[in-house]
Structures are given as structure tokens and as C-alpha cells.
Design a protein around this motif. Structure first.
Motif, PDB file in Angstrom:
ATOM      1  N   GLN A 278      13.849   2.125 -12.056  1.00 38.90           N
ATOM      2  CA  GLN A 278      13.673   1.666 -10.721  1.00 38.90           C
ATOM      3  C   GLN A 278      13.942   3.068  -9.401  1.00 38.90           C
ATOM      4  OE1 GLN A 278      13.356  -1.791  -8.693  1.00 38.90           O
ATOM      5  NE2 GLN A 278      12.442  -1.769 -10.823  1.00 38.90           N
ATOM      6  N   TRP A 279      14.389   3.008  -8.743  1.00 38.43           N
ATOM      7  CA  TRP A 279      14.121   4.282  -7.466  1.00 38.43           C
ATOM      8  C   TRP A 279      15.538   4.642  -8.027  1.00 38.43           C
ATOM      9  CZ3 TRP A 279      17.883   4.442  -3.862  1.00 38.43           C
ATOM     10  CH2 TRP A 279      18.755   3.077  -3.622  1.00 38.43           C
ATOM     11  N   PHE A 280      16.011   4.144  -8.648  1.00 38.52           N
ATOM     12  CA  PHE A 280      18.409   4.305  -8.373  1.00 38.52           C
ATOM     13  C   PHE A 280      18.474   4.719 -10.313  1.00 38.52           C
ATOM     14  CE2 PHE A 280      17.813   0.498  -6.945  1.00 38.52           C
ATOM     15  CZ  PHE A 280      18.309  -0.516  -8.353  1.00 38.52           C
ATOM     16  N   THR A 281      17.789   3.852 -11.015  1.00 37.05           N
ATOM     17  CA  THR A 281      18.212   3.789 -11.969  1.00 37.05           C
ATOM     18  C   THR A 281      18.580   4.797 -12.829  1.00 37.05           C
ATOM     19  OG1 THR A 281      16.266   2.041 -12.770  1.00 37.05           O
ATOM     20  CG2 THR A 281      17.021   2.807 -14.772  1.00 37.05           C
ATOM     21  N   ASP A 282      17.419   6.291 -12.751  1.00 34.78           N
ATOM     22  CA  ASP A 282      17.836   7.427 -13.718  1.00 34.78           C
ATOM     23  C   ASP A 282      19.297   8.191 -12.912  1.00 34.78           C
ATOM     24  OD1 ASP A 282      16.406   7.390 -15.485  1.00 34.78           O
ATOM     25  OD2 ASP A 282      15.164   9.165 -14.618  1.00 34.78           O
ATOM     26  N   ALA A 283      19.260   7.866 -11.552  1.00 37.10           N
ATOM     27  CA  ALA A 283      21.082   8.553 -10.910  1.00 37.10           C
ATOM     28  C   ALA A 283      22.195   7.397 -11.451  1.00 37.10           C
ATOM     29  CB  ALA A 283      20.355   8.520  -9.575  1.00 37.10           C
ATOM     30  N   ILE A 284      21.806   6.748 -11.694  1.00 39.88           N
ATOM     31  CA  ILE A 284      23.044   5.813 -11.782  1.00 39.88           C
ATOM     32  C   ILE A 284      23.443   5.945 -13.292  1.00 39.88           C
ATOM     33  CG2 ILE A 284      24.484   3.058 -12.153  1.00 39.88           C
ATOM     34  CD1 ILE A 284      22.495   2.527  -9.306  1.00 39.88           C
ATOM     35  N   LEU A 285      22.748   5.789 -13.886  1.00 44.50           N
ATOM     36  CA  LEU A 285      23.116   6.421 -15.698  1.00 44.50           C
ATOM     37  C   LEU A 285      23.287   7.330 -15.597  1.00 44.50           C
ATOM     38  CD1 LEU A 285      19.448   4.070 -17.188  1.00 44.50           C
ATOM     39  CD2 LEU A 285      22.072   3.867 -16.806  1.00 44.50           C
ATOM     40  N   TRP A 286      22.835   8.818 -15.063  1.00 38.92           N
ATOM     41  CA  TRP A 286      23.672   9.884 -15.063  1.00 38.92           C
ATOM     42  C   TRP A 286      25.216  10.412 -14.414  1.00 38.92           C
ATOM     43  CZ3 TRP A 286      25.364  12.774 -10.954  1.00 38.92           C
ATOM     44  CH2 TRP A 286      25.503  13.776 -11.273  1.00 38.92           C
ATOM     45  N   ALA A 287      24.985   9.669 -13.135  1.00 42.32           N
ATOM     46  CA  ALA A 287      26.563   9.327 -12.778  1.00 42.32           C
ATOM     47  C   ALA A 287      27.831   8.663 -13.510  1.00 42.32           C
ATOM     48  CB  ALA A 287      26.062   8.780 -11.800  1.00 42.32           C
ATOM     49  N   ALA A 288      26.894   7.506 -14.226  1.00 39.67           N
ATOM     50  CA  ALA A 288      27.991   6.945 -14.826  1.00 39.67           C
ATOM     51  C   ALA A 288      28.126   7.427 -16.167  1.00 39.67           C
ATOM     52  CB  ALA A 288      27.220   5.816 -15.401  1.00 39.67           C
ATOM     53  N   ASP A 289      27.377   8.907 -17.274  1.00 35.11           N
ATOM     54  CA  ASP A 289      27.838   9.702 -18.230  1.00 35.11           C
ATOM     55  C   ASP A 289      28.695  10.363 -18.139  1.00 35.11           C
ATOM     56  OD1 ASP A 289      26.687  10.475 -20.994  1.00 35.11           O
ATOM     57  OD2 ASP A 289      26.247  11.900 -19.659  1.00 35.11           O
ATOM     58  N   ALA A 290      28.542  11.114 -16.844  1.00 39.25           N
ATOM     59  CA  ALA A 290      29.098  12.241 -15.773  1.00 39.25           C
ATOM     60  C   ALA A 290      30.873  11.584 -15.573  1.00 39.25           C
ATOM     61  CB  ALA A 290      28.148  12.659 -15.298  1.00 39.25           C
ATOM     62  N   GLY A 291      30.913  10.573 -15.259  1.00 40.64           N
ATOM     63  CA  GLY A 291      32.665   9.941 -15.252  1.00 40.64           C
ATOM     64  C   GLY A 291      32.581  10.205 -13.569  1.00 40.64           C
ATOM     65  N   VAL A 292      30.930  10.135 -12.554  1.00 40.71           N
ATOM     66  CA  VAL A 292      31.427  10.069 -10.947  1.00 40.71           C
ATOM     67  C   VAL A 292      31.489   8.808 -11.091  1.00 40.71           C
ATOM     68  CG1 VAL A 292      30.227  11.122  -9.343  1.00 40.71           C
ATOM     69  CG2 VAL A 292      30.063  12.365 -11.031  1.00 40.71           C
ATOM     70  N   VAL A 293      30.888   7.654 -11.441  1.00 38.60           N
ATOM     71  CA  VAL A 293      30.682   6.642 -10.824  1.00 38.60           C
ATOM     72  C   VAL A 293      31.037   5.703 -12.241  1.00 38.60           C
ATOM     73  CG1 VAL A 293      28.860   6.779  -9.117  1.00 38.60           C
ATOM     74  CG2 VAL A 293      28.703   6.049 -10.972  1.00 38.60           C
ATOM     75  N   THR A 294      31.141   4.614 -11.921  1.00 36.33           N
ATOM     76  CA  THR A 294      31.952   2.928 -12.832  1.00 36.33           C
ATOM     77  C   THR A 294      31.608   1.635 -12.388  1.00 36.33           C
ATOM     78  OG1 THR A 294      33.687   2.720 -11.937  1.00 36.33           O
ATOM     79  CG2 THR A 294      34.150   4.076 -14.040  1.00 36.33           C
ATOM     80  N   GLY A 295      31.519   1.167 -12.900  1.00 32.83           N
ATOM     81  CA  GLY A 295      30.759  -0.881 -12.153  1.00 32.83           C
ATOM     82  C   GLY A 295      32.230  -1.282 -11.902  1.00 32.83           C
ATOM     83  N   TYR A 296      31.814  -2.617 -11.552  1.00 32.95           N
ATOM     84  CA  TYR A 296      33.013  -3.759 -10.997  1.00 32.95           C
ATOM     85  C   TYR A 296      33.218  -3.882 -11.965  1.00 32.95           C
ATOM     86  CZ  TYR A 296      31.350  -3.674  -6.452  1.00 32.95           C
ATOM     87  OH  TYR A 296      31.532  -2.632  -5.182  1.00 32.95           O
TER      88      TYR A 296
END
Length: 564
Positions: A439-457
Motif C-alpha cells: 500500500q502507499w503507506f506500508t513502508d512508511a508506517i513500518l519504518w516509523a514503527a521501527d524508528a520508534g516514531v509511531v505506535t499502534g493502539y
């Protein structure tokens, strides 16, 4: 009628009456009188027993029709009666009461007053009020300083019975709830009401998000303006499933014609197109028809959707080319099962596909000009929108729409931060149930989660790709990104002086202090507030990103792969 009689002692030789001063006054409206003969005479008069009600200083608060409807009399009678007085509204003031010749009592000491639905109801009878208080009355409205809201329908109209000016009784505030202006919904033919704003041009920062609170009130005389969105007309061709959406209406019985044309016939008649249409996939002839006749549709912004059939799939880049003279090219994007592009007229369109960017893709010819129709030079967000566009950080919702007032999604912010970090590729893992592969957001979210920038609910495990993001969440993600990049986390500020500082959640306090201290997030509106729970718009995000980058880093252009 009231019959009254008085004794007159007689007349002078010249006919002047004498001795009638004790007859008394019973009201207005004498309709007939007669008298007997002789030296002593009785005068008999029939009256409609009423007294006049006059008004002072009301011309500016009522229309001519309303002035004509004000009660102008009351009657001398034993039965209970009422006078209903509409309460005037004065911008910036609170109506206190009606007064008669400087006194709060209107008719007499025994009267009762009830204020209901914008009216003052005075109830009285003969024994308790009229016996000692009857007479002509001069009424005037009394005001004290107070808050009002004036509704400007901005080209529309308020519904019948709705007042353009209404009081805001702050004394009735309970748990932040009081007169909800969201209940006032104007109407306008061909448009949909999109909310109330505090600025005449309905800028995004002036939107009243919570109409039931008092946080938008910053003056005694508040003016609010209606924002309108043109109604969208959608037409679909049942045979090809091609559809158009446009804001300027078309006749109700209009239909959409959308047929494919043999490429050979077009290229034979116009051989010069062979070099102009690399990667030609299909040619469509699209028109709106009524009663068998083609309607002229031009200078009418619209969205065209073409089914992504098998022969159109498999390309990274698409273009729709208007086969006029000259040719006009529009970048097309894949949205679900459709290929979508924006135009303002209908005719023959060629669909091109390629795995490399088109050299003829629409870009502004003036380096200082943006291609977006909803971003104008002079808008408060123009500089920040241009900044992120020039750096390919935010590319717009499509080729002509930036969407400054659109609420930012969590997936979009992840993509923006991913681009700021030069878009590293990721190996897919099912980290979040709502983040599938490719998806257009897949790499971005996986990278941001790996970098500790985002988390899920934590309660569901989902990321919430389509969920809106608020201002304290943006502050938190920017803080985590700065930590990931090794930027300074110092210069935190005490934001407790903001009137809504208490609404910052504990998890976001450290990030908000850092964002405020470094000028990444500033207050909005007047009085200035943080609005930590307010949903962030794309314009606000662009501004925050520009402030962050100008403070912490220098970044060159990055390759753009997907929309944000």
C-alpha cells in the motif's frame, strides 16, 4: 364597551360647559355621547376602555413589521390579561428588562413577569394592578454589556423564524455546554452547509470545531460566517462504469455517455499523435447528454473515474490527455479499482501508462507558482504549503488539490516523516492488522514503527491508518522523530499559561513542552490557545513541518512515490 356618566351643573350663555371636572378619566376611545335638556344636564359617554402603550428607543432592534406588531394598548377590565413583549437583541449587549418611565413595574405593583423564548410576558388584573396603576405607558428596553452572536449566512439564508442575532447567556454554562450554535443551520440552493467560521473568508484556523463550547467566544459581539460546499452531481455510464463528479449542477435527466474509441481510427486521422501519446492504452469519448443532445460542459471542475480494467493495470504512472488542440495533460492516480483524474471539460481523452515518470507531467511553469487550486498566494498557509511541496514532502491529494482544510490522517503523517528521512525501503511484516503489504503507506508506517516514531493502539493492535490525528499527537510524533534523528530535545517551555493547557494529556506533556519551546507548535486564534485535542489539518501540518525543518535540518528534494 364601558358606560360612564357624570353630572354637569350647566352651561354658560355662550354654551361653555361648567362643573364637569369630576367626571374622571377612564381611558381612550369615546365613540358616542349624548346629554339631556334643561339647566341641569347629564352627559352619557360610551368608551372602549383602554390605555396606550408607547415605545422609546426600539427602532434599531425591530423590523418595520415587528414594530407594527408590538402591543399598543391594554384594557381596563376585571379579568386577567397578558401583554407579550418581544425582547430586543442588541449586538454586544444582554437584554435586561423592559422599563416604564424609569421603573421596572410596567402596569402595576401586582403584575407578574415571565421571560420565555425571547419574550417578556406580563400578567395582571384589575384588583392587583389596574386599580392604582392604570394609565398610558411609555416603555423602553434596558441593556447591560453581554455576549451575542450574529449569524452571517454568507450567500445563504437562515431558516424561517431564526434570528440573525442571538444572545449567548454565559451564566447558563454547565460543563462547557450552553447555546449550541451548531443547531443553527442555514440553507442555500445547490450547496451544503459546511460549518460556522469566525472569519469572513472561512479560513481553516477560524473554523468553530466545537460549537457547543464557549472556547470560540473572544468578544462581546461575535460574528460567525457560514461556509458552503457546492453539491456534487455524480453521473455514471452503466455500460462502461465510467463516472464523473462535478459541483456545478447538470439537468436532473442528464446522462453520461462514455465510449471507447478505436485507437487506429484516431491515429489515422491525426498521425502526429503517435509521438505525443507514448504508452497509449485507451481512448474514451466522454460527454453529458440530454434528450439525445450533447451538453457543453466546460470550465466546470470535475473528477473523472475510469475503471481500472486488466489492460490498464501494471503501471506506476498514468496520464489522461485531452485530445484537443492543443493537447492538455492531466496526471491520473489509482484509487481502489479506478483511475482518477481532474479536469474542467469533457471530450476525447487518451489514457497513457508508464513505469517511469512522464516528462510531460503537469508541473507549474512558474517556480513560484503552485499547481493547487485551493492554495492561493496570500493564504496564511501558502509559504508552508509551497515549502513542503517544493521538497516533495507533501505532494497534494491530487495534481490540483492540496486539501489545506482536510484533516490529517495518521498514515499521511507517517508518509511525510518517511519522506523527510529519504524513504528507506522496508521488508514487509504484518506488524499491524490494518497495514497490508504494497500500500502507499506500508513502508512508511513500518519504518516509523521501527524508528520508534509511531505506535499502534494498545487496546486493538491496529495502527489506525485512516484515523484523524490531533495536535498533541503531532507534537508527540515530531518529538519522537527528533529523538530518532539525534536532534536537541532541550529548550522545553512552560505552556501552563495557555488557557487550555489542562487539556494536554500526560503522555504528551513532555513533547508539547518541547514543541512549544522550539516554536514548532504555537497558539492559534484569539485568545491564543494550544488546542491540543483539536484535529490537525493538512495546512497546520505543513506549517509544523516547515518550522521543524527550518529549526533542525536542511533537506534536499526526495523522490516522491505516493500521495500524502
Amino acid at each position: 364597551m364601558l358606560l360612564t356618566a357624570c353630572y354637569a351643573s350647566g352651561k354658560k350663555l355662550d354654551g361653555e360647559e361648567v362643573g364637569t371636572e369630576n367626571c374622571g378619566h377612564v381611558g381612550h376611545g369615546a365613540v358616542r355621547s349624548m346629554y339631556g335638556g334643561g339647566f341641569s344636564q347629564f352627559y352619557v359617554t360610551f368608551y372602549e376602555p383602554y390605555y396606550n402603550i408607547n415605545y422609546e428607543g426600539v427602532e434599531n432592534y425591530f423590523t418595520e413589521e415587528e414594530l407594527a406588531d408590538l402591543p399598543d394598548r391594554y384594557y381596563t377590565q376585571r379579568e386577567e390579561q397578558q401583554i407579550v413583549l418581544p425582547n430586543p437583541v442588541r449586538p454586544g449587549y444582554h437584554f435586561k428588562n423592559w422599563r416604564e418611565s424609569g421603573y421596572d413595574t410596567i402596569i402595576g405593583s401586582g403584575e407578574t413577569k415571565t421571560v420565555k423564548d425571547g419574550k417578556t410576558i406580563i400578567t395582571f388584573d384589575f384588583e392587583n394592578s389596574l386599580r392604582y396603576g392604570a394609565g398610558d405607558k411609555n416603555l423602553a428596553p434596558i441593556f447591560t454589556r453581554g455576549c451575542t452572536v450574529t449569524f452571517n449566512p454568507n450567500g445563504g439564508a437562515l431558516k424561517d423564524g431564526e434570528k440573525a442575532i442571538r444572545e449567548i447567556d454565559l451564566k447558563s454554562v454547565e460543563n462547557g455546554q450552553f447555546f449550541d450554535i451548531g443547531g443553527v443551520i442555514p440553507v442555500r440552493e445547490g450547496y451544503t452547509f459546511a460549518g460556522w467560521y469566525t472569519s469572513p473568508d472561512c479560513t481553516d484556523e477560524s473554523r468553530i470545531a466545537n460549537t457547543a463550547s464557549d472556547e470560540w467566544i473572544n468578544a462581546y459581539d461575535m460574528q460567525v460566517y457560514a461556509k458552503w460546499e457546492k453539491n456534487v452531481t455524480e453521473l455514471t455510464n452503466s455500460d462502461t462504469n465510467v463516472s464523473i463528479s462535478l459541483t456545478d449542477g447538470v439537468p436532473e435527466d442528464a446522462t453520461l455517455s462514455a465510449d471507447t474509441i478505436a485507437q487506429e481510427s484516431v491515429l489515422e486521422s491525426r498521425p502526429e499523435l503517435k509521438e505525443e501519446l507514448p504508452g497509449l492504452l485507451s481512448i474514451y469519448d466522454i460527454s453529458v447528454r440530454q434528450n439525445g443532445e450533447t451538453l457543453e460542459i466546460k470550465d466546470n471542475p470535475m473528477t473523472v473515474k475510469i475503471p481500472l480494467n486488466d489492460h490498464l493495470k501494471g503501471y506506476k504512472y498514468y496520464q489522461a490527455v485531452y485530445l484537443g488542440d492543443p493537447l492538455e495533460r492531466f496526471d491520473a492516480v489509482v484509487e481502489g479499482d479506478f483511475l482518477v483524474f481532474e479536469t474542467d471539460h469533457l471530450s476525447q481523452y487518451a489514457i497513457l501508462g508508464s513505469n517511469t515518470p512522464f516528462e510531460t507531467s503537469e508541473k507549474p511553469t512558474d517556480p513560484d507558482e503552485l499547481p493547487f487550486q485551493d492554495v492561493r498566494n496570500g493564504d496564511w498557509f501558502y509559504d508552508s504549503a509551497k515549502y513542503v511541496y517544493d521538497k516533495n514532502i507533501m505532494t497534494g491529494l491530487d495534481t490540483i488539490t492540496f486539501g489545506p482544510g482536510e484533516q490529517l490522517k495518521r498514515a499521511q503523517l507517517a508518509v511525510i516523516l518517511h519522506r523527510m528521512n529519504e524513504e528507506p525501503e522496508m521488508t514487509y511484516s504484518a506488524l499491524f492488522p490494518d497495514v497490508p503489504d504494497e500500500q502507499w503507506f506500508t513502508d512508511a508506517i513500518l519504518w516509523a514503527a521501527d524508528a520508534g516514531v509511531v505506535t499502534g493502539y494498545s487496546n486493538t493492535g491496529f495502527f489506525g491508518t485512516g484515523d484523524n490525528i490531533n495536535r498533541e499527537q503531532i507534537a508527540t510524533m515530531m518529538y519522537r522523530y527528533a529523538r530518532y534523528k539525534g536532534y536537541s530535545l532541550e529548550d522545553a517551555a512552560d505552556f501552563s499559561s495557555y488557557p487550555d493547557a489542562a487539556y494536554v494529556n500526560e503522555f504528551a506533556e513532555e513533547a508539547m513542552a518541547w514543541a512549544v519551546g522550539n516554536g514548532i507548535i504555537t497558539g492559534k486564534e484569539n485568545p491564543v490557545r494550544l488546542d491540543p485535542q483539536g484535529l490537525a489539518t493538512r495546512a497546520e501540518c505543513a506549517t509544523i513541518i516547515m518550522r521543524f525543518m527550518e529549526t533542525f535540518e536542511k533537506l534536499g528534494n526526495c523522490e516522491t512515490r505516493s500521495q500524502s
